[in-house]
Design a protein around this motif. Structure first.
Motif, mmCIF file in Angstrom:
data_model
loop_
_atom_site.group_PDB
_atom_site.id
_atom_site.type_symbol
_atom_site.label_atom_id
_atom_site.label_comp_id
_atom_site.label_asym_id
_atom_site.label_seq_id
_atom_site.Cartn_x
_atom_site.Cartn_y
_atom_site.Cartn_z
ATOM 1 N N GLU A 1 -1.793 -3.342 2.432
ATOM 2 C CA GLU A 1 -1.447 -4.514 3.235
ATOM 3 C C GLU A 1 -0.008 -4.470 3.758
ATOM 4 O OE1 GLU A 1 -2.373 -7.513 0.389
ATOM 5 O OE2 GLU A 1 -4.422 -7.772 1.122
ATOM 6 N N HIS A 2 0.715 -3.394 3.480
ATOM 7 C CA HIS A 2 2.089 -3.268 3.970
ATOM 8 C C HIS A 2 2.089 -3.338 5.499
ATOM 9 C CE1 HIS A 2 6.131 -1.672 4.626
ATOM 10 N NE2 HIS A 2 6.367 -1.924 3.355
ATOM 11 N N PRO A 3 3.032 -4.051 6.104
ATOM 12 C CA PRO A 3 2.995 -4.232 7.559
ATOM 13 C C PRO A 3 3.357 -2.989 8.363
ATOM 14 C CG PRO A 3 4.947 -5.282 6.626
ATOM 15 C CD PRO A 3 4.094 -4.863 5.469
ATOM 16 N N ASP A 4 4.002 -1.995 7.734
ATOM 17 C CA ASP A 4 4.461 -0.821 8.466
ATOM 18 C C ASP A 4 3.442 0.309 8.338
ATOM 19 O OD1 ASP A 4 5.786 1.252 9.668
ATOM 20 O OD2 ASP A 4 7.420 1.368 8.201
ATOM 21 N N PRO A 5 2.752 0.695 9.417
ATOM 22 C CA PRO A 5 1.771 1.789 9.326
ATOM 23 C C PRO A 5 2.394 3.102 8.845
ATOM 24 C CG PRO A 5 1.525 0.599 11.402
ATOM 25 C CD PRO A 5 2.791 0.098 10.767
ATOM 26 N N ALA A 6 3.650 3.366 9.195
ATOM 27 C CA ALA A 6 4.299 4.607 8.768
ATOM 28 C C ALA A 6 4.480 4.640 7.253
ATOM 29 C CB ALA A 6 5.647 4.764 9.472
ATOM 30 N N HIS A 7 4.743 3.483 6.657
ATOM 31 C CA HIS A 7 4.874 3.389 5.208
ATOM 32 C C HIS A 7 3.570 3.805 4.542
ATOM 33 C CE1 HIS A 7 6.397 1.477 1.434
ATOM 34 N NE2 HIS A 7 5.111 1.265 1.235
ATOM 35 N N LYS A 8 2.474 3.305 5.047
ATOM 36 C CA LYS A 8 1.173 3.628 4.449
ATOM 37 C C LYS A 8 0.816 5.099 4.653
ATOM 38 C CE LYS A 8 -0.514 -0.058 6.580
ATOM 39 N NZ LYS A 8 -1.359 -1.201 7.006
ATOM 40 N N GLN A 9 1.167 5.651 5.793
ATOM 41 C CA GLN A 9 0.880 7.056 6.036
ATOM 42 C C GLN A 9 1.697 7.958 5.111
ATOM 43 O OE1 GLN A 9 -1.473 8.393 7.751
ATOM 44 N NE2 GLN A 9 -2.229 6.542 8.761
ATOM 45 N N ARG A 10 2.922 7.549 4.821
ATOM 46 C CA ARG A 10 3.731 8.320 3.867
ATOM 47 C C ARG A 10 3.097 8.306 2.475
ATOM 48 N NH1 ARG A 10 8.077 5.690 6.811
ATOM 49 N NH2 ARG A 10 9.265 7.252 8.006
ATOM 50 N N LEU A 11 2.624 7.131 2.045
ATOM 51 C CA LEU A 11 1.965 7.042 0.745
ATOM 52 C C LEU A 11 0.718 7.929 0.698
ATOM 53 C CD1 LEU A 11 2.190 3.206 0.030
ATOM 54 C CD2 LEU A 11 3.418 5.022 -1.173
ATOM 55 N N LEU A 12 -0.078 7.879 1.752
ATOM 56 C CA LEU A 12 -1.274 8.711 1.817
ATOM 57 C C LEU A 12 -0.915 10.190 1.734
ATOM 58 C CD1 LEU A 12 -3.458 7.042 4.592
ATOM 59 C CD2 LEU A 12 -4.232 7.648 2.307
#
Length: 442
Positions: free
Chosen positions: A92-103
């Motif tokens: 649910e993090h608002p920054d798509p780049a943040h989620k892509q880094r986690l992935l």
């Protein structure tokens, strides 16, 4: 700094560990030792950190020390999922780049583990089985619809699985619908971490059953680690200690110790397997995070995991009576799903403690000169511990990489907790409320 350490106090009833073949005798800390680097904690993070240090610094002496045998702690007690997708709160993090880094970080960990398993022949039921996220009633279906939208926003591959198709896998019609995501791997956690421990580089020395009871700064850039039968002097210290990081004086009042519990059956015999009617080797997590996790292992064992407890004294906060109560809860969840297996008993019920933070933030980095830590995996320990431990070692030797920059970007400082007794009251109330609200999904 000098502080007395509260040690792990895990129960001795973990099914994963009991299923291992007899482990070789361990080496313990004795006498006065010196090392260039010391890693405390031989879970996923500590094992990865020690391995990477050994690779990067082949001429240095590295000591990896743990209070218990490898796999007796949290890393050998989870449900055996190595998850690529972040949990709901991170999704649910608002920054798509943040989620892509986690992935990207989680998937790098999976690739790293797979490479080690293949290279060293680690027998741990490793399987690219994917994962089901299941819903029972309307509450679960609402969570599942939200998860579906998050996956669409992220551009991730998934598949909706309806009740009848799902029943062919799970051996029951208890679930209304699930979302299948293909990136998760399943494994036997105790077998995996012991295999990783047995295949460490030659310059890494593993000391088990060697609790560090006191940690002291000695002059500029030096530490003395005190054990019951010996000491270790080192200039560089890496903590792969999860919730126990606070026992060394760091991240105090920022981590929440939570224990979750699991029970499993003995292996099903041929008659029971036929009555079960589903497949082997699958894992399902609940769409409602307070629901029930279920697994069928490659060796025919069914696992039920639910029930959360706030454990401020870690394992000492539990009791045999508590585990019996948890076992009864697990039995009800088991019979609701597998009434045809009512005569199949549970052979083990166990708990494992892990760290979460109120702002769902993982800590990674240097705590003070010469002291590095990865702490608070927020429930994604196998993948996160592996990649964070690896990168922590790279940071400790002054390395730089795109992955190291990524993990520094997505981590931060866990938020402060309220003081006791308000913290304990709040956590226990929240756990009870979540269990009540999610009772239809249990």
């Amino acid at each position: 700094m000098s502080k007395q350490i509260n040690l792990p106090h895990d129960d001795s009833s973990c099914g994963w560990y009991a299923a291992l073949s007899q482990q070789p005798a361990c080496k313990r800390l004795h006498g006065e030792q010196r090392a260039d680097y010391v890693v405390i904690g031989a879970g996923f993070a500590g094992l990865a950190a020690a391995r990477r240090l050994g690779e990067l610094m082949p001429d240095k002496r590295i000591i990896l020390v743990d209070a218990q045998r490898v796999a007796q702690g949290a890393s050998g007690r989870n449900s055996g999922f190595v998850i690529d997708l972040p949990h709901k709160f991170a999704l649910e993090h608002p920054d798509p780049a943040h989620k892509q880094r986690l992935l990207s970080l989680n998937r790098a960990a999976i690739a790293q583990l797979q490479g080690l398993i293949e290279r060293h022949g680690i027998d741990c039921q490793w399987s690219h089985a994917g994962k089901y996220q299941g819903a029972v009633g309307q509450r679960g279906l609402a969570y599942l619809a939200h998860f579906e939208q998050l996956l669409k926003n992220l551009g991730e591959t998934f598949r909706l699985v309806e009740r009848d198709e799902l029943a062919q896998v799970l051996g029951n019609t208890y679930y209304s619908r699930a979302i299948f995501t293909p990136g998760c791997y399943l494994m036997q956690p105790a077998a995996l971490v012991t295999g990783l421990a047995h295949s460490l580089p030659e310059n890494v020395e593993l000391l088990e059953e060697s609790p560090i009871t006191r940690l002291q700064r000695k002059g500029q850039g030096g530490w003395l680690l005190q054990g019951s039968q010996g000491t270790i002097r080192t200039a560089q210290l890496l903590l792969g200690t999860s919730i126990f990081t606070q026992e060394f004086g760091y991240l105090r009042n920022r981590l929440l110790p939570v224990m979750t519990f699991a029970s499993w059956t003995r292996p099903l015999n041929d008659t029971e397997l036929a009555a079960y009617g589903g497949q082997l080797d699958w894992g399902l997590t609940p769409a409602d995070h307070a629901g029930t996790t279920v697994r069928m292992t490659q060796d025919r064992r069914l696992i039920i995991r639910n029930t959360y407890k706030h454990v401020p004294k870690y394992g000492k906060s539990t009791s045999d009576a508590m585990r019996e109560s948890v076992r009864d809860d697990h039995r009800r969840a088991f019979l609701a799903r597998f009434p045809q297996l009512a005569d199949v008993p549970f052979s083990h019920t166990w708990g494992g403690v892990y760290a979460i933070s109120r702002n769902f933030t993982n800590f990674f980095g240097e705590l003070e000169p010469g002291v590095f830590a990865s702490a608070c995996d927020n429930g994604v320990g196998a993948a996160w511990g592996t990649i964070s431990g690896t990168l922590l070692a790279e940071m400790a030797v002054g390395g730089d990489s795109a992955q190291l920059r990524d993990i520094q970007t997505v981590t931060g400082m866990p938020s402060l907790n309220p003081p006791e007794p308000f913290l304990g009251l709040g956590v226990r109330s929240r756990i009870r409320l979540a269990a009540w609200n999610s009772r239809s999904e249990l």
